[in-house]
Design a protein around this motif. Structure first.
Motif, PDB file in Angstrom:
ATOM      1  N   ILE A 166       0.842  -1.198   0.000  1.00  0.00           N
ATOM      2  CA  ILE A 166       0.000   0.000   0.000  1.00  0.00           C
ATOM      3  C   ILE A 166       0.874   1.243   0.000  1.00  0.00           C
ATOM      4  O   ILE A 166       0.639   2.199  -0.753  1.00  0.00           O
ATOM      5  CB  ILE A 166      -0.921   0.016   1.237  1.00  0.00           C
ATOM      6  CG1 ILE A 166      -1.763  -1.253   1.279  1.00  0.00           C
ATOM      7  CG2 ILE A 166      -1.788   1.254   1.250  1.00  0.00           C
ATOM      8  CD1 ILE A 166      -2.883  -1.281   0.314  1.00  0.00           C
ATOM      9  N   MET A 167       1.919   1.212   0.834  1.00  0.00           N
ATOM     10  CA  MET A 167       2.827   2.348   0.919  1.00  0.00           C
ATOM     11  C   MET A 167       3.480   2.593  -0.441  1.00  0.00           C
ATOM     12  O   MET A 167       3.576   3.732  -0.900  1.00  0.00           O
ATOM     13  CB  MET A 167       3.897   2.044   1.972  1.00  0.00           C
ATOM     14  CG  MET A 167       4.875   3.146   2.186  1.00  0.00           C
ATOM     15  SD  MET A 167       4.138   4.478   3.120  1.00  0.00           S
ATOM     16  CE  MET A 167       5.534   5.566   3.224  1.00  0.00           C
ATOM     17  N   ALA A 168       3.902   1.506  -1.101  1.00  0.00           N
ATOM     18  CA  ALA A 168       4.547   1.654  -2.409  1.00  0.00           C
ATOM     19  C   ALA A 168       3.581   2.296  -3.397  1.00  0.00           C
ATOM     20  O   ALA A 168       3.947   3.210  -4.147  1.00  0.00           O
ATOM     21  CB  ALA A 168       5.016   0.304  -2.923  1.00  0.00           C
ATOM     22  N   LEU A 169       2.326   1.840  -3.398  1.00  0.00           N
ATOM     23  CA  LEU A 169       1.342   2.428  -4.307  1.00  0.00           C
ATOM     24  C   LEU A 169       1.171   3.912  -4.029  1.00  0.00           C
ATOM     25  O   LEU A 169       1.118   4.735  -4.950  1.00  0.00           O
ATOM     26  CB  LEU A 169      -0.012   1.714  -4.154  1.00  0.00           C
ATOM     27  CG  LEU A 169      -0.097   0.325  -4.769  1.00  0.00           C
ATOM     28  CD1 LEU A 169      -1.476  -0.271  -4.553  1.00  0.00           C
ATOM     29  CD2 LEU A 169       0.205   0.408  -6.255  1.00  0.00           C
ATOM     30  N   GLY A 170       1.102   4.261  -2.741  1.00  0.00           N
ATOM     31  CA  GLY A 170       0.955   5.665  -2.374  1.00  0.00           C
ATOM     32  C   GLY A 170       2.115   6.487  -2.898  1.00  0.00           C
ATOM     33  O   GLY A 170       1.915   7.566  -3.466  1.00  0.00           O
ATOM     34  N   VAL A 171       3.335   5.948  -2.746  1.00  0.00           N
ATOM     35  CA  VAL A 171       4.503   6.711  -3.179  1.00  0.00           C
ATOM     36  C   VAL A 171       4.528   6.844  -4.695  1.00  0.00           C
ATOM     37  O   VAL A 171       4.846   7.910  -5.234  1.00  0.00           O
ATOM     38  CB  VAL A 171       5.800   6.072  -2.648  1.00  0.00           C
ATOM     39  CG1 VAL A 171       7.009   6.699  -3.295  1.00  0.00           C
ATOM     40  CG2 VAL A 171       5.873   6.247  -1.159  1.00  0.00           C
ATOM     41  N   ILE A 172       4.157   5.750  -5.413  1.00  0.00           N
ATOM     42  CA  ILE A 172       4.127   5.842  -6.874  1.00  0.00           C
ATOM     43  C   ILE A 172       3.159   6.941  -7.303  1.00  0.00           C
ATOM     44  O   ILE A 172       3.469   7.782  -8.153  1.00  0.00           O
ATOM     45  CB  ILE A 172       3.707   4.488  -7.501  1.00  0.00           C
ATOM     46  CG1 ILE A 172       4.789   3.452  -7.256  1.00  0.00           C
ATOM     47  CG2 ILE A 172       3.471   4.649  -8.987  1.00  0.00           C
ATOM     48  CD1 ILE A 172       4.394   2.063  -7.680  1.00  0.00           C
ATOM     49  N   PHE A 173       1.984   6.952  -6.680  1.00  0.00           N
ATOM     50  CA  PHE A 173       0.994   7.985  -6.999  1.00  0.00           C
ATOM     51  C   PHE A 173       1.571   9.377  -6.771  1.00  0.00           C
ATOM     52  O   PHE A 173       1.504  10.250  -7.645  1.00  0.00           O
ATOM     53  CB  PHE A 173      -0.252   7.765  -6.129  1.00  0.00           C
ATOM     54  CG  PHE A 173      -1.262   8.868  -6.222  1.00  0.00           C
ATOM     55  CD1 PHE A 173      -2.120   8.957  -7.305  1.00  0.00           C
ATOM     56  CD2 PHE A 173      -1.366   9.806  -5.215  1.00  0.00           C
ATOM     57  CE1 PHE A 173      -3.047   9.973  -7.383  1.00  0.00           C
ATOM     58  CE2 PHE A 173      -2.286  10.834  -5.284  1.00  0.00           C
ATOM     59  CZ  PHE A 173      -3.125  10.915  -6.378  1.00  0.00           C
ATOM     60  N   VAL A 174       2.173   9.578  -5.601  1.00  0.00           N
ATOM     61  CA  VAL A 174       2.650  10.916  -5.262  1.00  0.00           C
ATOM     62  C   VAL A 174       3.815  11.336  -6.163  1.00  0.00           C
ATOM     63  O   VAL A 174       3.819  12.439  -6.702  1.00  0.00           O
ATOM     64  CB  VAL A 174       3.054  10.997  -3.774  1.00  0.00           C
ATOM     65  CG1 VAL A 174       3.692  12.338  -3.477  1.00  0.00           C
ATOM     66  CG2 VAL A 174       1.848  10.801  -2.893  1.00  0.00           C
ATOM     67  N   THR A 175       4.799  10.428  -6.367  1.00  0.00           N
ATOM     68  CA  THR A 175       5.943  10.848  -7.192  1.00  0.00           C
ATOM     69  C   THR A 175       5.496  11.155  -8.616  1.00  0.00           C
ATOM     70  O   THR A 175       5.906  12.172  -9.188  1.00  0.00           O
ATOM     71  CB  THR A 175       7.035   9.762  -7.275  1.00  0.00           C
ATOM     72  OG1 THR A 175       6.426   8.522  -7.535  1.00  0.00           O
ATOM     73  CG2 THR A 175       7.851   9.694  -6.034  1.00  0.00           C
ATOM     74  N   SER A 176       4.645  10.284  -9.204  1.00  0.00           N
ATOM     75  CA  SER A 176       4.308  10.517 -10.602  1.00  0.00           C
ATOM     76  C   SER A 176       3.521  11.810 -10.760  1.00  0.00           C
ATOM     77  O   SER A 176       3.840  12.644 -11.603  1.00  0.00           O
ATOM     78  CB  SER A 176       3.542   9.323 -11.159  1.00  0.00           C
ATOM     79  OG  SER A 176       2.450   9.040 -10.335  1.00  0.00           O
ATOM     80  N   PHE A 177       2.492  12.006  -9.924  1.00  0.00           N
ATOM     81  CA  PHE A 177       1.662  13.190 -10.135  1.00  0.00           C
ATOM     82  C   PHE A 177       2.354  14.477  -9.696  1.00  0.00           C
ATOM     83  O   PHE A 177       2.148  15.517 -10.316  1.00  0.00           O
ATOM     84  CB  PHE A 177       0.303  13.023  -9.470  1.00  0.00           C
ATOM     85  CG  PHE A 177      -0.627  12.195 -10.305  1.00  0.00           C
ATOM     86  CD1 PHE A 177      -1.341  12.767 -11.337  1.00  0.00           C
ATOM     87  CD2 PHE A 177      -0.735  10.829 -10.095  1.00  0.00           C
ATOM     88  CE1 PHE A 177      -2.165  12.002 -12.135  1.00  0.00           C
ATOM     89  CE2 PHE A 177      -1.556  10.054 -10.893  1.00  0.00           C
ATOM     90  CZ  PHE A 177      -2.278  10.642 -11.920  1.00  0.00           C
ATOM     91  N   SER A 178       3.189  14.416  -8.661  1.00  0.00           N
ATOM     92  CA  SER A 178       3.888  15.652  -8.300  1.00  0.00           C
ATOM     93  C   SER A 178       4.877  16.023  -9.397  1.00  0.00           C
ATOM     94  O   SER A 178       5.007  17.191  -9.760  1.00  0.00           O
ATOM     95  CB  SER A 178       4.592  15.504  -6.959  1.00  0.00           C
ATOM     96  OG  SER A 178       5.587  14.536  -7.039  1.00  0.00           O
ATOM     97  N   ASN A 179       5.545  15.010  -9.979  1.00  0.00           N
ATOM     98  CA  ASN A 179       6.429  15.288 -11.104  1.00  0.00           C
ATOM     99  C   ASN A 179       5.658  15.920 -12.251  1.00  0.00           C
ATOM    100  O   ASN A 179       6.107  16.888 -12.863  1.00  0.00           O
ATOM    101  CB  ASN A 179       7.077  13.980 -11.596  1.00  0.00           C
ATOM    102  CG  ASN A 179       8.481  13.818 -11.071  1.00  0.00           C
ATOM    103  OD1 ASN A 179       8.927  14.618 -10.265  1.00  0.00           O
ATOM    104  ND2 ASN A 179       9.161  12.797 -11.530  1.00  0.00           N
TER     105      ASN A 179
END
Lengths: 225, 204
Positions: free
Chosen positions: A59-72
């Motif tokens: 779950i944490m990994a999914l959250g981080v993928i979401f945040v890194t991709s969209f913030s980028n």
């Protein structure tokens, strides 16, 4: 396997396909050769504490993928409008906004996981991967490669997280994703779960060993940091 | 009073931000090659920690909690703004770091030269935001928050100076090449974490 460790090329003006060779490289490099955790040494902060079991790690990994991709993506879209002096604050606000969305979603739909991750969802904000990629990539690149770079780095982070979590859950509690893997007769014959694996230091040992393995396989990475 | 002392000891040793929660690992690993720089960063972290965590406590209690805005107008008493916590906390920290940097530069140039480069780094040090979030999650009151922030800061300071001292010695030892640098630093941190685990046996 690719041999380059640097991924940042000057942005090109000519048109290219969505999954051109360069873009695929941007996506793939962070998985291994330029892994955010073991090579760039970013984002170890919040990574290790959530790896006692596989499920929170996923779950944490999914959250981080979401945040890194969209913030980028967002920062790459507005990068020309950000004054240089206050860019840190702008970046932090964008990231904090995305993390708030993740946090509220977790609280609404997966309350027990959200409790288990406790403060570490909030700490995605200060996860150096997010800020590091924004500074190193998104501020100078166009939106689509930046988005791919975010996904790649999020995945690279996720892989390490899940690998560590698999070892810790399997050796520490004898299960995976909550299902018992080590059979009862093994316990009857005297097999004992390794209590160290559940404690915080085990995560550090596992990452240390992973780095050792990765660098002896790919000797170019030695002295990379 | 006794409870506060216990909390201080607990937050320094038993629940050390580095060894128990891995907060601030990035700068912990990056800036621990020399004792002198580690010392500077440790001091800067203590400083910012003591400043921002109580500040965030005040923001949380008087602006964000359910009913906290009642002092502005009775009709606002039902508003719950806790979901804005992340954005406000990180803004406070970023703002405070900027402010501290300017004040220190103006009034004590020697301290500024010692801390200078580390101050901006601290904004994204997880241990600062982590302390604020733990304060929220564990529902400390003001005195406890103040003591907890001091303890967490000292804990970070202690951990980074210890690791730097060990790494200075490591330069003279023979380590397998792929393990040098980051790999061995991780394993040493793990070993130190095990040593710190023994503090959890203390009855407080």
């Amino acid at each position: 396997m690719s041999v380059e460790t640097t991924i940042i090329a000057p942005p090109e003006v000519k048109k290219e396909g969505l999954f051109s060779k360069k873009n695929r490289k941007v996506l793939r490099d962070p998985l291994d050769d330029n892994n955010p955790i073991t090579v760039q040494v970013l984002g170890i902060c919040s990574a290790l504490a959530v790896t006692v079991q596989v499920k929170p790690a996923l779950i944490m990994a999914l959250g981080v993928i979401f945040v890194t991709s969209f913030s980028n993506l967002i920062i790459a879209l507005i990068r020309d409008g950000i004054p240089n002096r206050i860019r840190m604050i702008v970046q932090l606000v964008v990231v904090a906004l995305l993390v708030t969305i993740v946090d509220q979603l977790l609280k609404a739909y997966m309350y027990d996981i959200s409790k288990k991750l406790s403060v570490f969802v909030g700490l995605i904000i200060t996860n150096c991967i997010v800020m590091g990629r924004l500074e190193a990539f998104a501020m100078a690149q166009r939106p689509w490669p930046s988005f791919l770079d975010g996904i790649g780095n999020g995945l690279g982070y996720g892989i390490i997280l899940v690998v560590v979590a698999v070892f810790r859950e399997l050796l520490g509690s004898g299960s995976l994703l909550g299902y018992k893997i080590v059979p009862q007769w093994a316990y009857d014959m005297g097999y004992v779960n390794n209590g160290l694996m559940v404690l915080p230091p085990a995560a550090l040992f596992l990452i240390g060993i992973y780095i050792w393995w990765q660098r002896s396989r790919n000797r170019k990475l030695i002295n990379a940091s | 009073m006794e409870g506060l002392l216990n909390l201080l000891i607990k937050s320094i040793f038993v629940e050390n931000v580095i060894f128990a929660f891995f907060l601030g690992m990035c700068s912990y690993l990056a800036v621990s090659k020399k004792v002198k720089t580690a010392f500077g960063l440790g001091l800067a972290v203590i400083f910012v920690m003591i400043l921002t965590t109580p500040l965030n406590y005040l923001i949380l209690t008087y602006m964000l909690k359910k009913g906290a805005l009642g002092w502005v107008h009775p009709s606002l008493a039902t508003v719950d703004l806790t979901f804005l916590g992340f954005i406000l906390f990180i803004s406070t920290i970023a703002g405070a770091v900027q402010l501290v940097e300017m004040v220190v530069e103006k009034f004590t140039p020697t301290l500024y030269n010692a801390l200078g480069i580390f101050l901006p780094l601290i904004t994204v040090n997880c241990s600062i935001l982590g302390t604020s979030l733990f304060m929220q999650e564990r529902e400390y009151d003001f005195a406890e928050t103040a003591v907890f922030s001091v303890g967490a800061g000292i804990g970070f300071f202690l951990a980074i100076v210890l690791l730097a001292a060990i790494r200075e010695r490591l330069r003279y030892s023979k380590i397998p090449e792929p393990l040098q640098g980051l790999g061995i630093a991780m394993i040493i941190t793990g070993l130190m974490g095990m040593a710190f685990l023994s503090f959890s046996g203390i009855q407080l």
